[in-house]
Design a protein around this motif. Structure first.
Motif, PDB file in Angstrom:
ATOM      1  N   PHE A 136      -5.623 -10.440  -6.150  1.00 47.26           N
ATOM      2  CA  PHE A 136      -4.917  -9.278  -6.683  1.00 47.26           C
ATOM      3  C   PHE A 136      -5.510  -7.977  -6.147  1.00 47.26           C
ATOM      4  O   PHE A 136      -4.790  -7.058  -5.757  1.00 47.26           O
ATOM      5  N   ASN A 137      -6.838  -7.902  -6.145  1.00 47.72           N
ATOM      6  CA  ASN A 137      -7.492  -6.694  -5.633  1.00 47.72           C
ATOM      7  C   ASN A 137      -7.248  -6.514  -4.138  1.00 47.72           C
ATOM      8  O   ASN A 137      -7.025  -5.396  -3.659  1.00 47.72           O
ATOM      9  N   LEU A 138      -7.308  -7.631  -3.400  1.00 50.29           N
ATOM     10  CA  LEU A 138      -7.052  -7.561  -1.960  1.00 50.29           C
ATOM     11  C   LEU A 138      -5.608  -7.137  -1.683  1.00 50.29           C
ATOM     12  O   LEU A 138      -5.333  -6.364  -0.760  1.00 50.29           O
ATOM     13  N   TRP A 139      -4.693  -7.643  -2.481  1.00 45.76           N
ATOM     14  CA  TRP A 139      -3.282  -7.270  -2.354  1.00 45.76           C
ATOM     15  C   TRP A 139      -3.100  -5.783  -2.629  1.00 45.76           C
ATOM     16  O   TRP A 139      -2.329  -5.092  -1.961  1.00 45.76           O
ATOM     17  N   SER A 140      -3.804  -5.287  -3.647  1.00 48.02           N
ATOM     18  CA  SER A 140      -3.711  -3.873  -3.974  1.00 48.02           C
ATOM     19  C   SER A 140      -4.219  -2.999  -2.826  1.00 48.02           C
ATOM     20  O   SER A 140      -3.623  -1.963  -2.497  1.00 48.02           O
ATOM     21  N   LEU A 141      -5.311  -3.429  -2.187  1.00 50.29           N
ATOM     22  CA  LEU A 141      -5.813  -2.660  -1.050  1.00 50.29           C
ATOM     23  C   LEU A 141      -4.856  -2.714   0.134  1.00 50.29           C
ATOM     24  O   LEU A 141      -4.647  -1.717   0.834  1.00 50.29           O
ATOM     25  N   ALA A 142      -4.285  -3.876   0.379  1.00 46.90           N
ATOM     26  CA  ALA A 142      -3.390  -4.030   1.529  1.00 46.90           C
ATOM     27  C   ALA A 142      -2.085  -3.255   1.352  1.00 46.90           C
ATOM     28  O   ALA A 142      -1.446  -2.876   2.335  1.00 46.90           O
ATOM     29  N   SER A 143      -1.669  -3.013   0.108  1.00 46.25           N
ATOM     30  CA  SER A 143      -0.398  -2.344  -0.133  1.00 46.25           C
ATOM     31  C   SER A 143      -0.528  -0.831  -0.134  1.00 46.25           C
ATOM     32  O   SER A 143       0.462  -0.132  -0.333  1.00 46.25           O
ATOM     33  N   ARG A 144      -1.712  -0.305   0.031  1.00 49.56           N
ATOM     34  CA  ARG A 144      -1.889   1.155   0.010  1.00 49.56           C
ATOM     35  C   ARG A 144      -1.503   1.779   1.350  1.00 49.56           C
ATOM     36  O   ARG A 144      -1.660   1.167   2.375  1.00 49.56           O
TER      37      ARG A 144
END
Length: 204
Positions: A196-204
């Motif tokens: 989830f955290n990695l996804w959040s970083l990738a979507s920025r």
């Protein structure tokens, strides 16, 4: 001759967002914040808090099982046979210490982030800051990798003692198998937080 002509009027669309009171700033300032802020499982959400509690509980149970084994302080906790001690005693001790260290680190990390999530929920504050999410992602990656490696290593030693050497009756195989299972479950619950955290970083 009166011919009817269709009259065309320009359609007026209502503004999608409210412009700032100062006038000029383009009315899409608040749109990116809707992205993933309230997605359950992210830091600062009830789903994220539930994941942290599960991680802490399973890691703490595995740690307690290992620490409460009667001969844990000795370096031959797996092998009581004198010949096998020379062959596998050091490896067993390393695996025990590694598993205890990994589950201890995982439990402390998850407990700390659970406290942060509780604070964020109480004060209604978002944790979707780039630096905060980056810190959580790196920490989850390190903790989950260490826990998974320790669980795999301990599982291999347990299989060796139980199936290959068939001396499980002389050792604490049940306790070590349970602790290894708890470590695997703790890693399994840490993986969604990391993704989830990695996804959040990738979507920025």
């Amino acid at each position: 001759m009166n011919a009817s002509h269709a009259s065309v009027h320009p359609a007026e669309y209502p503004p999608t967002t409210d412009a700032g009171e100062g006038g000029g700033g383009g009315g899409n300032i608040e749109v990116p914040r809707v992205r993933m802020k309230d997605f359950q499982g992210m830091p600062g959400t009830q789903g994220g808090l539930a994941l942290r509690i599960c991680q802490f509980v399973f890691a703490a149970v595995g740690l307690c099982i290992m620490a409460t084994t009667s001969d844990f302080p000795s370096v031959t906790a797996f092998c009581d046979d004198e010949d096998l001690q020379n062959l596998y005693g050091d490896a067993d001790a390393i695996n025990e210490i590694y598993l205890v260290a990994a589950t201890g680190l995982q439990s402390l990390w998850s407990l700390s982030l659970a406290i942060i999530d509780i604070y964020a929920l109480l004060v209604m504050r978002s944790l979707q800051n780039y630096r905060v999410v980056t810190f959580f992602t790196i920490g989850d990656g390190i903790a989950s990798t260490l826990t998974f490696a320790a669980a795999c290593s301990s599982a291999g030693i347990t299989v060796l003692i139980d199936n290959d050497l068939d001396i499980c009756s002389q050792n604490h195989c049940v306790q070590f198998e349970t602790a290894t299972a708890m470590a695997f479950i703790s890693w399994f619950t840490t993986l969604p937080s990391f993704l989830f955290n990695l996804w959040s970083l990738a979507s920025r």
